[in-house]
Scaffold this active site. Structure first.
Site, PDB file in Angstrom:
ATOM      1  N   LYS A 171      47.366  41.476  33.727  1.00  0.00           N
ATOM      2  CA  LYS A 171      48.330  40.940  34.681  1.00  0.00           C
ATOM      3  C   LYS A 171      49.697  40.873  33.998  1.00  0.00           C
ATOM      4  O   LYS A 171      49.782  40.470  32.829  1.00  0.00           O
ATOM      5  CB  LYS A 171      47.877  39.544  35.126  1.00  0.00           C
ATOM      6  CG  LYS A 171      48.733  38.930  36.237  1.00  0.00           C
ATOM      7  CD  LYS A 171      48.195  37.560  36.645  1.00  0.00           C
ATOM      8  CE  LYS A 171      48.975  36.975  37.815  1.00  0.00           C
ATOM      9  NZ  LYS A 171      48.466  35.648  38.219  1.00  0.00           N
TER      10      LYS A 171
ATOM     11  N   SER B   8      47.560  35.246  43.262  1.00  0.00           N
ATOM     12  CA  SER B   8      48.649  36.066  42.794  1.00  0.00           C
ATOM     13  C   SER B   8      48.211  37.272  41.952  1.00  0.00           C
ATOM     14  O   SER B   8      48.937  38.259  41.871  1.00  0.00           O
ATOM     15  CB  SER B   8      49.621  35.224  41.971  1.00  0.00           C
ATOM     16  OG  SER B   8      49.012  34.760  40.786  1.00  0.00           O
TER      17      SER B   8
ATOM     18  N   SER C   2      44.387  31.896  41.886  1.00  0.00           N
ATOM     19  CA  SER C   2      44.939  33.246  41.707  1.00  0.00           C
ATOM     20  C   SER C   2      44.029  34.250  41.030  1.00  0.00           C
ATOM     21  O   SER C   2      44.355  35.431  40.984  1.00  0.00           O
ATOM     22  CB  SER C   2      46.257  33.179  40.941  1.00  0.00           C
ATOM     23  OG  SER C   2      47.284  32.714  41.774  1.00  0.00           O
TER      24      SER C   2
END
Lengths: 485, 95
Positions: free
Chosen positions: A78, A153, A177
């Site tokens: 990420k 997210s 997330s």
């Protein structure tokens, strides 16, 4: 099966037996990326060149017999974890030119384990969102239906695993997330106990809630990743000194005689009928595996969203004060003076959702409102944690839906922030209490969208979590489908 | 109304943000919606409940006060929008 479709443990076997090489696996993975990335848009930055160099090094290590289970395995990251020498944007224009001078703790650990990094994945800006739609770099698409969001997210990390654009990936979870996009993309996502994985080098959103964890294709791979990620780090003052077990020993252990809690507050209005059906079926499956299901109550669940949207923005408004256009990142041109430069930089560098949360947080912490908002929310947070502590005196683990609905359409919730926030309803209280949670695929909707079931356990009981998740996975034996890309 | 347009403008200044008139209007409406939702917290009796700031079970975390390597000046300045003579450069602070 092609190499990029396999799990870490399958590939690791093949590497050990010299049936394949990391270079072949890496080539297969980048071939897949070339084929589907234009549709999925899971990545912000690809690391192809360094990936092949890492693969070569991994192959040399394997030849010498110096290999661990992650050696030579392609992993996506990420874009919220700092990677030395590689652009790290956090999904924001504000960091559109930021090249970290150091590695996050988890990157050091993955490098030491011999992993191959495929690239940095797309995410909601500063991890604020549930769909990747707030990313400055465009929306990622759900591999199961390109008209839908992958969740957020960490949507890019979930989509990359689901689309076989990597073997496993790293995400971060502040209010869901990791687990929410894992559920919506049909992969496994684990949020560890707060303090279990070092946050050093994780770009901060809400420091009392943020936690790094893995996305994987099955539960055993999640245990493998946790073996590498977990552990004490003195550069993160909230890092735990609690001993780290070998998480893999919990895989395949069975759950005969376990008590599994069903919190009545999670099966309420707003829950999609197809999700409810799939999760009720998962409850039955857990019983078939030998567990006894008991109803438990988490009475303050309904307040968790309100608490979250005070605590998280308050911490974010403080954490994001550092983006002032002075030391790194974006700076707006042509300012009259320093104050003007701050305002122009922050107004142009942040997107709307980030500004909305900075505003909420600044307001909640401002003079005269602190007691009514932040203090009150922190008190209710105590009660939410107490609910879990009490529930875990009656059960070994808790089972809930991961999300209220399957993946929604791109643009469906962008106009109404409250609607978007409600998609994290079932994951948020976990972060409030600091306990670990995992989302595991539990079926598909009639239209073929994946559905996830969430298991929760008490602080530092990731072992138990993996034990019940793997027992469920084995007993349920959910039909293995692949997105049609 | 939880928060007025003037208050929103003031909070924006505190947060070092600036908004156009129509943005302020939209933010005011949205913040009112969100803050109204927060009202449900007033239904919870929190008398005598200690606030929980952090879910970690640790009380404090000390480490040895040892000198460790830190970033070199060049590495520290490498990402600076503007730097000169080994310093971060900013627009003028005073008139």
């Amino acid at each position: 099966m092609e190499l990029h479709q396999l799990t870490i443990h399958e590939l690791s076997e093949k590497l050990r037996s010299k049936e394949t090489s990391s270079e072949e696996i890496t080539a297969s993975t980048f071939g897949r990326i070339d084929a589907v990335e234009k549709d999925v848009h899971a990545y912000i930055t690809l690391m192809k060149e360094t990936a092949f160099a890492e693969a070569k090094r991994a192959d040399e290590a394997i030849k010498k017999g110096e290999c661990g289970v992650l050696t030579g395995i392609p992993i996506a990251l990420k874009d919220i974890v700092c990677t030395k020498g590689t652009l790290t944007t956090c999904g924001s224009r504000m960091l559109s030119n930021f090249i970290p001078p150091y590695d996050a703790a988890v990157i050091e650990k993955l490098r030491a384990a011999g992993a191959v990094f495929t690239g940095k994945t797309n995410m909601d800006e500063f991890a604020m969102g549930s769909s990747t739609e707030t990313s400055f770099y465009g929306t990622s698409r759900n591999p199961w239906d390109l008209e839908r969001i992958p969740g957020g997210s960490s949507g890019g990390s979930a989509a990359a695993v689901a689309a076989d654009e990597c073997i496993a990936s790293i995400g971060s979870d502040t209010g869901g997330s990791i687990r929410q996009p894992a559920a919506l993309c049909g992969v496994v996502g684990l949020k560890p106990t707060y303090g279990r994985v070092s946050r050093f080098g994780l770009i901060a959103f809400a420091s009392s809630l943020d936690q790094i964890g893995p996305f994987t294709k099955d539960v055993e791979d999640a245990a493998i990743m946790m073996n590498v990620l977990a552990g004490y780090d003195n550069r993160d003052s909230t890092s735990s000194i609690e001993e780290v077990p070998d998480y893999r020993q919990f895989i395949g252990k069975g759950i005969e005689g376990w008590a599994v809690g069903i919190p009545r507050e999670f099966f309420v209005g707003g829950l999609d009928p197809e999700v409810e059906k799939a999760v009720r079926q998962a409850v039955k499956t857990v019983e078939e595996a030998g567990a006894r299901c008991v109803e438990v109550s988490l009475p303050h669940t309904e307040y968790s969203l309100a608490v979250y949207y005070i605590v998280a923005p308050a911490e974010a408004s403080s954490n994001l004060a550092r983006y002032d256009g002075v030391k790194y990142g974006f700076r707006a041109p042509e300012s009259r003076d320093l104050l003007d430069m701050y305002k122009k930089t922050r107004s142009a560098g942040f997107g709307t959702e980030v500004k909305r949360r900075i505003m909420l947080g600044t307001y909640a912490l401002s003079s005269g409102y602190y007691d009514a908002y932040y203090k009150k929310a922190s008190q209710v947070r105590s009660l939410i944690k107490r609910d879990f502590d009490e529930a875990f005196t009656m059960c070994d683990a808790i089972i809930t839906p991961t999300t209220p609905t399957p993946a929604f359409r791109i643009g469906e919730k962008t106009g109404d922030p409250m609607q978007m926030y409600l998609s994290d309803l079932f994951t948020i209280s976990t972060n409030m209490a600091g306990i670990p949670g995992i989302s595991v695929p539990c079926g598909y909707s009639a239209s073929g969208l994946p559905i996830g079931v969430q298991f929760l356990a008490a602080h530092f009981q990731e072992g138990r979590l993996l034990q019940i998740a793997s027992a469920y996975e084995k007993q349920a034996n959910i039909e293995k489908r692949r997105p049609n890309l | 109304m939880k928060i007025s347009r003037e208050q929103v403008a003031w909070v924006a200044h505190l947060a070092r943000l600036e908004f156009k008139e129509d943005e302020t209007k939209k933010f005011t409406a949205q913040m009112n919606d969100i803050l109204s939702y927060m009202d449900k917290l007033s239904l919870v009796d929190t008398n005598g409940v200690e606030p929980l700031a952090n879910a970690t079970l640790r009380k404090n975390a000390f480490r040895a006060d040892d000198v460790r390597d830190s970033l070199s000046p060049d590495a520290s300045l490498a990402n600076a929008p503007e730097a000169r003579g080994g310093f971060f450069q900013v627009p003028k602070v005073i008139e």
